[in-house]
Design a protein around this motif. Structure first.
Motif, PDB file in Angstrom:
ATOM      1  N   MET A   1       0.852  -1.193   0.000  1.00  0.00           N
ATOM      2  CA  MET A   1       0.000   0.000   0.000  1.00  0.00           C
ATOM      3  C   MET A   1       0.890   1.246   0.000  1.00  0.00           C
ATOM      4  SD  MET A   1      -3.110   0.895   2.620  1.00  0.00           S
ATOM      5  CE  MET A   1      -4.114   2.342   2.380  1.00  0.00           C
ATOM      6  N   MET A   2       0.405   2.315  -0.611  1.00  0.00           N
ATOM      7  CA  MET A   2       1.191   3.530  -0.700  1.00  0.00           C
ATOM      8  C   MET A   2       1.405   4.131   0.681  1.00  0.00           C
ATOM      9  SD  MET A   2      -0.658   5.219  -3.990  1.00  0.00           S
ATOM     10  CE  MET A   2       0.301   6.714  -3.828  1.00  0.00           C
ATOM     11  N   ALA A   3       2.626   4.659   0.897  1.00  0.00           N
ATOM     12  CA  ALA A   3       2.938   5.274   2.191  1.00  0.00           C
ATOM     13  C   ALA A   3       2.132   6.544   2.399  1.00  0.00           C
ATOM     14  CB  ALA A   3       4.434   5.563   2.267  1.00  0.00           C
ATOM     15  N   SER A   4       1.845   7.245   1.309  1.00  0.00           N
ATOM     16  CA  SER A   4       1.100   8.485   1.401  1.00  0.00           C
ATOM     17  C   SER A   4       0.270   8.647   0.132  1.00  0.00           C
ATOM     18  CB  SER A   4       2.043   9.684   1.570  1.00  0.00           C
ATOM     19  OG  SER A   4       1.333  10.900   1.439  1.00  0.00           O
ATOM     20  N   PHE A   5      -0.913   9.238   0.297  1.00  0.00           N
ATOM     21  CA  PHE A   5      -1.746   9.481  -0.872  1.00  0.00           C
ATOM     22  C   PHE A   5      -1.108  10.490  -1.816  1.00  0.00           C
ATOM     23  CE2 PHE A   5      -5.291   8.095   2.035  1.00  0.00           C
ATOM     24  CZ  PHE A   5      -5.559   6.919   1.356  1.00  0.00           C
ATOM     25  N   PHE A   6      -0.218  11.311  -1.305  1.00  0.00           N
ATOM     26  CA  PHE A   6       0.407  12.336  -2.129  1.00  0.00           C
ATOM     27  C   PHE A   6       1.616  11.814  -2.896  1.00  0.00           C
ATOM     28  CE2 PHE A   6      -1.973  14.744   1.014  1.00  0.00           C
ATOM     29  CZ  PHE A   6      -2.541  15.744   0.252  1.00  0.00           C
ATOM     30  N   ASP A   7       1.995  10.551  -2.679  1.00  0.00           N
ATOM     31  CA  ASP A   7       3.111   9.992  -3.435  1.00  0.00           C
ATOM     32  C   ASP A   7       2.812   9.923  -4.926  1.00  0.00           C
ATOM     33  OD1 ASP A   7       4.540   9.734  -1.153  1.00  0.00           O
ATOM     34  OD2 ASP A   7       4.249   7.570  -0.916  1.00  0.00           O
ATOM     35  N   GLN A   8       1.529   9.833  -5.276  1.00  0.00           N
ATOM     36  CA  GLN A   8       1.171   9.747  -6.689  1.00  0.00           C
ATOM     37  C   GLN A   8       1.461  11.044  -7.437  1.00  0.00           C
ATOM     38  OE1 GLN A   8      -3.115   9.694  -7.439  1.00  0.00           O
ATOM     39  NE2 GLN A   8      -3.463  10.197  -5.289  1.00  0.00           N
ATOM     40  N   PHE A   9       1.651  12.141  -6.701  1.00  0.00           N
ATOM     41  CA  PHE A   9       1.909  13.425  -7.346  1.00  0.00           C
ATOM     42  C   PHE A   9       3.406  13.746  -7.421  1.00  0.00           C
ATOM     43  CE2 PHE A   9      -2.257  13.886  -5.180  1.00  0.00           C
ATOM     44  CZ  PHE A   9      -3.043  13.909  -6.318  1.00  0.00           C
ATOM     45  N   LEU A 170      -7.019  12.739  -5.710  1.00  0.00           N
ATOM     46  CA  LEU A 170      -7.049  12.314  -4.317  1.00  0.00           C
ATOM     47  C   LEU A 170      -8.386  11.661  -3.964  1.00  0.00           C
ATOM     48  CD1 LEU A 170      -5.299  15.131  -2.233  1.00  0.00           C
ATOM     49  CD2 LEU A 170      -4.634  12.737  -2.412  1.00  0.00           C
ATOM     50  N   LEU A 171      -9.477  12.234  -4.455  1.00  0.00           N
ATOM     51  CA  LEU A 171     -10.787  11.671  -4.168  1.00  0.00           C
ATOM     52  C   LEU A 171     -10.942  10.280  -4.787  1.00  0.00           C
ATOM     53  CD1 LEU A 171     -13.274  12.520  -2.628  1.00  0.00           C
ATOM     54  CD2 LEU A 171     -14.212  13.502  -4.729  1.00  0.00           C
ATOM     55  N   ILE A 175     -11.573   6.891  -2.514  1.00  0.00           N
ATOM     56  CA  ILE A 175     -12.738   6.019  -2.717  1.00  0.00           C
ATOM     57  C   ILE A 175     -12.300   4.634  -3.155  1.00  0.00           C
ATOM     58  CG2 ILE A 175     -14.821   5.705  -4.111  1.00  0.00           C
ATOM     59  CD1 ILE A 175     -15.185   8.693  -4.143  1.00  0.00           C
ATOM     60  N   ALA A 176     -11.261   4.536  -3.993  1.00  0.00           N
ATOM     61  CA  ALA A 176     -10.770   3.226  -4.415  1.00  0.00           C
ATOM     62  C   ALA A 176     -10.208   2.450  -3.222  1.00  0.00           C
ATOM     63  CB  ALA A 176      -9.702   3.392  -5.491  1.00  0.00           C
TER      64      ALA A 176
END
Length: 227
Positions: A1-9, A170-171, A175-176
């Motif tokens: 799982m990603m460490a942070s949701f902001f890693d995708q950016f 992010l949304l 939700i995913a």
């Protein structure tokens, strides 16, 4: 799982080298190559129809001097739409979620319109800083406010594009993640969440196109003020 949701950016890197420029070049794959035929296929026909109607809509109130900018502004819109849409695919990176890139697009275009106005009609351009009939006591604060408003325009362009795309991504991520977590616990709720995710994805496709259109629409409005 990603460490942070902001890693995708975060800008993708390879051996420490940023791949942002490469990510920006991928949309060129979708651009049609010039041929001897007027229309190659339905996709080219759809692109041509979309470009013609968008150009008419944007440049209808602009005189012939401003219409010289049509190729530049419409090319910018197509690049932004392509980048935004490709960024919605899985395992991809959206360069337009980076404020630095959006500002690099917004500032030169905005500055070009301002310099064009100062060169062609300096009196009218400077007159925008002070409304006609302003009382003498209000002249200094109004000039300061209008100057700040003028310099805030490129920031508003870049931040609007960045914020809308970042919020949407992010949304979708939230939700995913919720759907995956709820699947073994509450399958019915997970299915409903997945349906919401699909609807949100369709909304994000619309947002990706609308935000690119709004970006160039505001640029044409700034251009209209200075020609």
């Amino acid at each position: 799982m990603m460490a942070s949701f902001f890693d995708q950016f975060m800008s993708p890197t390879l051996l420490g080298i940023p791949l942002l420029a490469m990510a920006m070049l991928f949309p060129l794959i979708l651009m049609p190559n010039p041929t001897t035929q007027w229309m190659n296929n339905r996709f080219t026909t759809l692109q041509t129809w979309f470009l013609i109607n968008s150009t008419k809509q944007l440049f209808l109130p602009i005189n012939m001097t401003g219409q010289k900018w049509a190729l530049t502004i419409m090319s910018l819109m197509m690049v932004l739409i392509s980048i935004n849409l490709l960024g919605l695919l899985p395992y991809t990176f959206t360069p337009t979620t980076q404020l630095s890139m959006n500002m690099a697009l917004a500032i030169p275009m905005w500055l070009s319109t301002v310099l064009l106005g100062l060169r062609n009609q300096p009196t009218t351009s400077l007159g925008h800083l002070l409304p006609e009939g302003t009382p003498t006591m209000l002249i200094p604060p109004l000039v300061i406010i209008e100057t700040i408003s003028l310099f805030i325009r490129p920031l508003a362009l870049g931040v609007r594009l960045t914020a809308n795309l970042t919020a949407g991504h992010l949304l979708i991520q939230l939700i995913a993640t919720t759907a995956f977590v709820l699947l073994p616990l509450m399958p019915t709720i997970a299915v409903m969440t997945t349906i919401i995710l699909l609807l949100l994805t369709l909304l994000e496709v619309a947002v990706a196109m609308i935000q690119a259109y709004v970006f160039v629409l505001l640029l044409t409005l700034y251009l209209q003020e200075n020609i």
